[in-house]
Design an enzyme around this catalytic site. Structure first.
Site, PDB file in Angstrom:
ATOM      1  N   ALA A   1     -10.301   0.964  17.084  1.00 17.87           N
ATOM      2  CA  ALA A   1     -11.440   0.039  17.157  1.00 17.87           C
ATOM      3  C   ALA A   1     -11.195  -1.175  16.256  1.00 17.87           C
TER       4      ALA A   1
ATOM      5  N   ASN B   1       6.115   3.512  18.413  1.00 19.73           N
ATOM      6  CA  ASN B   1       7.474   3.189  17.952  1.00 19.73           C
ATOM      7  C   ASN B   1       8.053   4.362  17.168  1.00 19.73           C
TER       8      ASN B   1
ATOM      9  N   ALA C   1       0.849  -6.621   9.189  1.00 20.04           N
ATOM     10  CA  ALA C   1       0.101  -5.896   8.148  1.00 20.04           C
ATOM     11  C   ALA C   1      -1.121  -5.209   8.746  1.00 20.04           C
TER      12      ALA C   1
ATOM     13  N   THR D   1      -1.541  -2.720  19.488  1.00 18.98           N
ATOM     14  CA  THR D   1      -1.200  -1.372  19.960  1.00 18.98           C
ATOM     15  C   THR D   1      -1.787  -1.066  21.344  1.00 18.98           C
ATOM     16  N   ASP D   2      -1.175  -0.102  22.030  1.00 19.90           N
ATOM     17  CA  ASP D   2      -1.724   0.357  23.314  1.00 19.90           C
ATOM     18  C   ASP D   2      -3.019   1.149  23.121  1.00 19.90           C
ATOM     19  N   GLU D   3      -3.273   1.582  21.876  1.00 25.58           N
ATOM     20  CA  GLU D   3      -4.432   2.458  21.648  1.00 25.58           C
ATOM     21  C   GLU D   3      -5.762   1.748  21.890  1.00 25.58           C
TER      22      GLU D   3
ATOM     23  N   PRO E   1      -9.584  15.059  15.653  1.00 30.20           N
ATOM     24  CA  PRO E   1     -10.874  14.722  16.285  1.00 30.20           C
ATOM     25  C   PRO E   1     -10.735  13.492  17.189  1.00 30.20           C
TER      26      PRO E   1
ATOM     27  N   TYR F   1      -9.219   3.491  13.784  1.00 26.69           N
ATOM     28  CA  TYR F   1      -8.005   2.663  13.787  1.00 26.69           C
ATOM     29  C   TYR F   1      -7.974   1.766  15.020  1.00 26.69           C
TER      30      TYR F   1
ATOM     31  N   THR G   1       0.879  -1.173   0.000  1.00 24.35           N
ATOM     32  CA  THR G   1       0.000   0.000   0.000  1.00 24.35           C
ATOM     33  C   THR G   1       0.919   1.227   0.000  1.00 24.35           C
TER      34      THR G   1
ATOM     35  N   LYS H   1      -8.238  -2.369  15.432  1.00 23.10           N
ATOM     36  CA  LYS H   1      -7.196  -3.181  16.063  1.00 23.10           C
ATOM     37  C   LYS H   1      -7.797  -3.958  17.250  1.00 23.10           C
TER      38      LYS H   1
ATOM     39  N   LYS I   1       3.856  10.076  10.151  1.00 19.80           N
ATOM     40  CA  LYS I   1       3.791   9.959  11.612  1.00 19.80           C
ATOM     41  C   LYS I   1       4.606  11.070  12.281  1.00 19.80           C
TER      42      LYS I   1
HETATM   43  P1  NAD Z   1       2.940   0.633   8.493  1.00 17.70           P
HETATM   44  O1  NAD Z   1       1.706   1.362   8.086  1.00 17.70           O
HETATM   45  O2  NAD Z   1       4.256   1.323   8.405  1.00 17.70           O
HETATM   46  O3  NAD Z   1       3.074  -0.714   7.637  1.00 17.70           O
HETATM   47  C1  NAD Z   1       1.987  -1.540   7.351  1.00 17.70           C
HETATM   48  C2  NAD Z   1       2.411  -2.525   6.254  1.00 17.70           C
HETATM   49  O4  NAD Z   1       1.307  -3.401   6.008  1.00 17.70           O
HETATM   50  C3  NAD Z   1       2.759  -1.850   4.921  1.00 17.70           C
HETATM   51  O5  NAD Z   1       3.931  -2.429   4.392  1.00 17.70           O
HETATM   52  C4  NAD Z   1       1.564  -2.164   4.040  1.00 17.70           C
HETATM   53  O6  NAD Z   1       1.880  -2.253   2.659  1.00 17.70           O
HETATM   54  C5  NAD Z   1       1.111  -3.498   4.600  1.00 17.70           C
HETATM   55  N1  NAD Z   1      -0.315  -3.763   4.371  1.00 17.70           N
HETATM   56  C6  NAD Z   1      -1.354  -2.915   4.609  1.00 17.70           C
HETATM   57  N2  NAD Z   1      -2.508  -3.512   4.251  1.00 17.70           N
HETATM   58  C7  NAD Z   1      -2.193  -4.763   3.809  1.00 17.70           C
HETATM   59  C8  NAD Z   1      -2.955  -5.840   3.331  1.00 17.70           C
HETATM   60  N3  NAD Z   1      -4.291  -5.784   3.237  1.00 17.70           N
HETATM   61  N4  NAD Z   1      -2.310  -6.976   2.975  1.00 17.70           N
HETATM   62  C9  NAD Z   1      -0.958  -7.058   3.055  1.00 17.70           C
HETATM   63  N5  NAD Z   1      -0.191  -6.054   3.495  1.00 17.70           N
HETATM   64  C10 NAD Z   1      -0.799  -4.920   3.878  1.00 17.70           C
HETATM   65  O7  NAD Z   1       2.649   0.115   9.964  1.00 17.70           O
HETATM   66  P2  NAD Z   1       3.642  -0.044  11.203  1.00 17.70           P
HETATM   67  O8  NAD Z   1       3.757   1.243  11.901  1.00 17.70           O
HETATM   68  O9  NAD Z   1       4.854  -0.746  10.764  1.00 17.70           O
HETATM   69  O10 NAD Z   1       2.790  -1.007  12.138  1.00 17.70           O
HETATM   70  C11 NAD Z   1       2.886  -2.413  12.029  1.00 17.70           C
HETATM   71  C12 NAD Z   1       1.934  -3.053  13.019  1.00 17.70           C
HETATM   72  O11 NAD Z   1       2.276  -2.659  14.332  1.00 17.70           O
HETATM   73  C13 NAD Z   1       0.474  -2.640  12.827  1.00 17.70           C
HETATM   74  O12 NAD Z   1      -0.335  -3.763  13.048  1.00 17.70           O
HETATM   75  C14 NAD Z   1       0.248  -1.588  13.886  1.00 17.70           C
HETATM   76  O13 NAD Z   1      -1.100  -1.574  14.302  1.00 17.70           O
HETATM   77  C15 NAD Z   1       1.156  -2.097  14.988  1.00 17.70           C
HETATM   78  N6  NAD Z   1       1.699  -1.057  15.892  1.00 17.70           N
HETATM   79  C16 NAD Z   1       2.313   0.051  15.385  1.00 17.70           C
HETATM   80  C17 NAD Z   1       2.873   0.975  16.259  1.00 17.70           C
HETATM   81  C18 NAD Z   1       3.597   2.210  15.756  1.00 17.70           C
HETATM   82  O14 NAD Z   1       3.972   3.057  16.558  1.00 17.70           O
HETATM   83  N7  NAD Z   1       3.840   2.356  14.458  1.00 17.70           N
HETATM   84  C19 NAD Z   1       2.771   0.783  17.632  1.00 17.70           C
HETATM   85  C20 NAD Z   1       2.129  -0.352  18.110  1.00 17.70           C
HETATM   86  C21 NAD Z   1       1.605  -1.272  17.232  1.00 17.70           C
HETATM   87  O1  TDX Z   2       1.412  16.271  12.617  1.00 15.66           O
HETATM   88  C1  TDX Z   2       1.190  15.743  13.721  1.00 15.66           C
HETATM   89  N1  TDX Z   2       1.077  16.521  14.831  1.00 15.66           N
HETATM   90  C2  TDX Z   2       0.806  16.033  16.061  1.00 15.66           C
HETATM   91  O2  TDX Z   2       0.704  16.782  17.036  1.00 15.66           O
HETATM   92  C3  TDX Z   2       1.047  14.317  13.876  1.00 15.66           C
HETATM   93  C4  TDX Z   2       1.175  13.401  12.691  1.00 15.66           C
HETATM   94  C5  TDX Z   2       0.787  13.830  15.134  1.00 15.66           C
HETATM   95  N2  TDX Z   2       0.652  14.648  16.196  1.00 15.66           N
HETATM   96  C6  TDX Z   2       0.365  14.072  17.536  1.00 15.66           C
HETATM   97  C7  TDX Z   2      -0.784  13.091  17.583  1.00 15.66           C
HETATM   98  C8  TDX Z   2      -0.359  12.130  18.669  1.00 15.66           C
HETATM   99  O3  TDX Z   2      -0.728  12.640  19.927  1.00 15.66           O
HETATM  100  O4  TDX Z   2       1.521  13.316  17.895  1.00 15.66           O
HETATM  101  C9  TDX Z   2       1.153  12.115  18.577  1.00 15.66           C
HETATM  102  C10 TDX Z   2       1.692  10.935  17.793  1.00 15.66           C
HETATM  103  O5  TDX Z   2       0.987  10.878  16.561  1.00 15.66           O
HETATM  104  P1  TDX Z   2       1.231   9.712  15.497  1.00 15.66           P
HETATM  105  O6  TDX Z   2       2.666   9.659  15.133  1.00 15.66           O
HETATM  106  O7  TDX Z   2       0.220   9.884  14.411  1.00 15.66           O
HETATM  107  O8  TDX Z   2       0.946   8.412  16.366  1.00 15.66           O
HETATM  108  P2  TDX Z   2      -0.339   7.916  17.195  1.00 15.66           P
HETATM  109  O9  TDX Z   2      -1.592   8.506  16.698  1.00 15.66           O
HETATM  110  O10 TDX Z   2      -0.022   8.095  18.650  1.00 15.66           O
HETATM  111  O11 TDX Z   2      -0.315   6.351  16.806  1.00 15.66           O
HETATM  112  C11 TDX Z   2       0.929   5.632  16.691  1.00 15.66           C
HETATM  113  O12 TDX Z   2       1.196   4.878  17.834  1.00 15.66           O
HETATM  114  C12 TDX Z   2       0.387   3.759  18.072  1.00 15.66           C
HETATM  115  C13 TDX Z   2       0.910   4.734  15.456  1.00 15.66           C
HETATM  116  O13 TDX Z   2       0.617   5.506  14.312  1.00 15.66           O
HETATM  117  C14 TDX Z   2      -0.070   3.615  15.626  1.00 15.66           C
HETATM  118  O14 TDX Z   2      -0.009   2.730  14.511  1.00 15.66           O
HETATM  119  C15 TDX Z   2       0.256   2.870  16.872  1.00 15.66           C
HETATM  120  O15 TDX Z   2      -0.717   1.896  17.105  1.00 15.66           O
END
Ligand code: NAD
Ligand code: TDX
Length: 363
Positions: A172, A200, A94, A144-146, A303, A170, A48, A174, A209
């Site tokens: 909900a 992360n 994914a 996720t912790d969310e 929101p 998102y 994606t 998860k 992010k």
């Molecule tokens: P990301 O959005 O960077 O990567 C998601 C990957 O999944 C992408 O490579 C995308 O191409 C693939 N994908 C999406 N839909 C797909 C589908 N239908 N079939 C196959 N592949 C598909 O996400 P991330 O930040 O690496 O998060 C990975 C996992 O960890 C997620 O499940 C997320 O909920 C969880 N998580 C993320 C964080 C964070 O801070 N990023 C924290 C806690 C948990």
């Molecule tokens: O432009 C911004 N300005 C801002 O203030 C963005 C993108 C975010 N923020 C705030 C929103 C959040 O309070 O920063 C905080 C972190 O935002 P994100 O990086 O979008 O993360 P968050 O919504 O906390 O979710 C992330 O952590 C948990 C990951 O995207 C999720 O996949 C994971 O489950």
């Protein structure tokens, strides 16, 4: 057992890594292939907007590595891969992962996060049931912790028994997938493991992010948009520490159990952005605007923006011996350095499609 000992005397595993071209998935694939060179790694990723095959470029062509572009909702494909590759472990990353995108368009989140996880669980159940000795089989569901909702300033951190209270489409979606993974253990005995991790950060983090967005905007001299009053609190974990935790859970976790993973770094968004500004001022030789703090702007709030997340990671520490190893300051420095050195990685991601998304969120 300390987490360092899991590698000893082990039989090689055959992993299907879903979402392995995304941020955490790619870090996990690099971590795993360096640590367990004899393991087979089959990556299933739909590529994606968030997936990037370049994230795995160094591994292409290796004997134990295979990349398959495909959708986790494609049951036929998943069945073929599980059988053909004799998969014993699914590491399921994914997902649609960005809260702001789930507000703009939730449908894809239900499709991938709920239906996709269900499809994998169902395929893995049948695959697992057809084996003679599937004791070592594992289905790791990365979450996720969310899912636990939002904390008040003085409330204790989330534990594995905190009630689910997701607030965004998102979280909900998860939460729904977590419940399915749990039910597959309780109903069928499928050896599922669930992890709920905090925010992360690190290499290969897609620009939308908070941390990569701020780094990239600083390098481009663009405004740094902080939502609302900037007082929202997140717990931050360097991505390699998350990978180490998942390693510990795959090898030592008890099927049917949930493990919370966190960095013990609760920081207000505005403080995090200011720290990043200081590190960037110090490390970047040429910045269009310096000091970076001048670029901070407060913009309309997200929101339903959750106020605070915090993780109590006592269980994984006491049962599996895992603790974070990278401090926030060190992790942020490594991350800034990575974005400084990898302009060739992030520049192409700022596509027309990405700009259109950016305009919608930050209009
Ligand atoms: P990301 O959005 O960077 O990567 C998601 C990957 O999944 C992408 O490579 C995308 O191409 C693939 N994908 C999406 N839909 C797909 C589908 N239908 N079939 C196959 N592949 C598909 O996400 P991330 O930040 O690496 O998060 C990975 C996992 O960890 C997620 O499940 C997320 O909920 C969880 N998580 C993320 C964080 C964070 O801070 N990023 C924290 C806690 C948990
Ligand atoms: O432009 C911004 N300005 C801002 O203030 C963005 C993108 C975010 N923020 C705030 C929103 C959040 O309070 O920063 C905080 C972190 O935002 P994100 O990086 O979008 O993360 P968050 O919504 O906390 O979710 C992330 O952590 C948990 C990951 O995207 C999720 O996949 C994971 O489950």
């Amino acid at each position: 057992m300390s987490h360092r000992e899991y590698g000893k005397n082990r039989k090689p595993r055959r992993l299907l890594v879903t979402g392995g071209a995304g941020f955490i998935g790619a870090n996990f694939v690099h971590y795993w292939s360096a640590r367990y060179a004899s393991d087979r790694l089959v990556i299933l990723d739909a590529l994606t907007y968030a997936g990037n095959r370049n994230n795995l470029r160094e591994l292409e062509g290796r004997e134990n590595f295979r990349f398959v572009q495909g959708n986790i909702c494609d049951r036929h494909l998943v069945d073929i891969l599980l059988k053909e590759e004799a998969i014993d472990t699914i590491a399921h990353f994914a997902a649609e992962s960005h809260v702001d995108r789930s507000i703009l368009g939730p449908a894809a989140f239900i499709e991938t996060n709920v239906i996709g996880t269900f499809t994998l669980l169902e395929a893995f159940r049948q695959h697992w049931q057809s084996q003679q000795n599937p004791e070592e089989y594992r289905f790791l569901h990365v979450s996720t912790d969310e899912v636990y909702g939002s904390l008040g300033p003085d409330e204790p951190a989330f534990t594995e028994t905190s009630p689910y209270a997701p607030n965004s489409p998102y979280s909900a979606s998860k939460a729904g997938s977590d419940h399915l993974a749990r039910a597959y253990f309780h109903t069928y005995g499928v050896p599922t493991l669930i992890t709920n991790c905090s925010n992360n950060y690190g290499p290969y983090h897609f620009p939308e992010k908070l941390i990569p967005l701020m780094c990239i905007n600083m390098l481009l001299g663009k405004p740094l948009p902080v939502y609302g009053d900037g007082q929202n609190i997140r717990d931050w974990l360097y991505v390699t520490d998350h990978c180490r935790a998942l390693d510990a859970v795959i090898h030592g976790g008890k099927p049917g159990e949930t493990y919370n993973i966190g960095g013990n770094n609760q920081v207000k968004n505005i403080d995090l952005v200011r720290t990043l500004c200081k590190i960037m001022d110090e490390m970047a030789p040429n910045l269009p605007v310096r000091p970076c703090e001048q670029l901070i702007v407060f913009v309309k709030d997200r929101p339903g923006h959750d106020r605070r997340y915090a993780i109590d990671a006592t269980k994984i520490k006491t049962e599996l011996g895992w603790m974070p190893s990278v401090t926030l300051e060190e992790g942020l420095r490594r991350t800034v350095e990575w974005y400084l050195k990898h302009e060739d990685w992030w520049k192409p991601l700022l596509s027309e499609e990405y700009q259109a998304y950016y305009r919608k969120v930050y209009a």
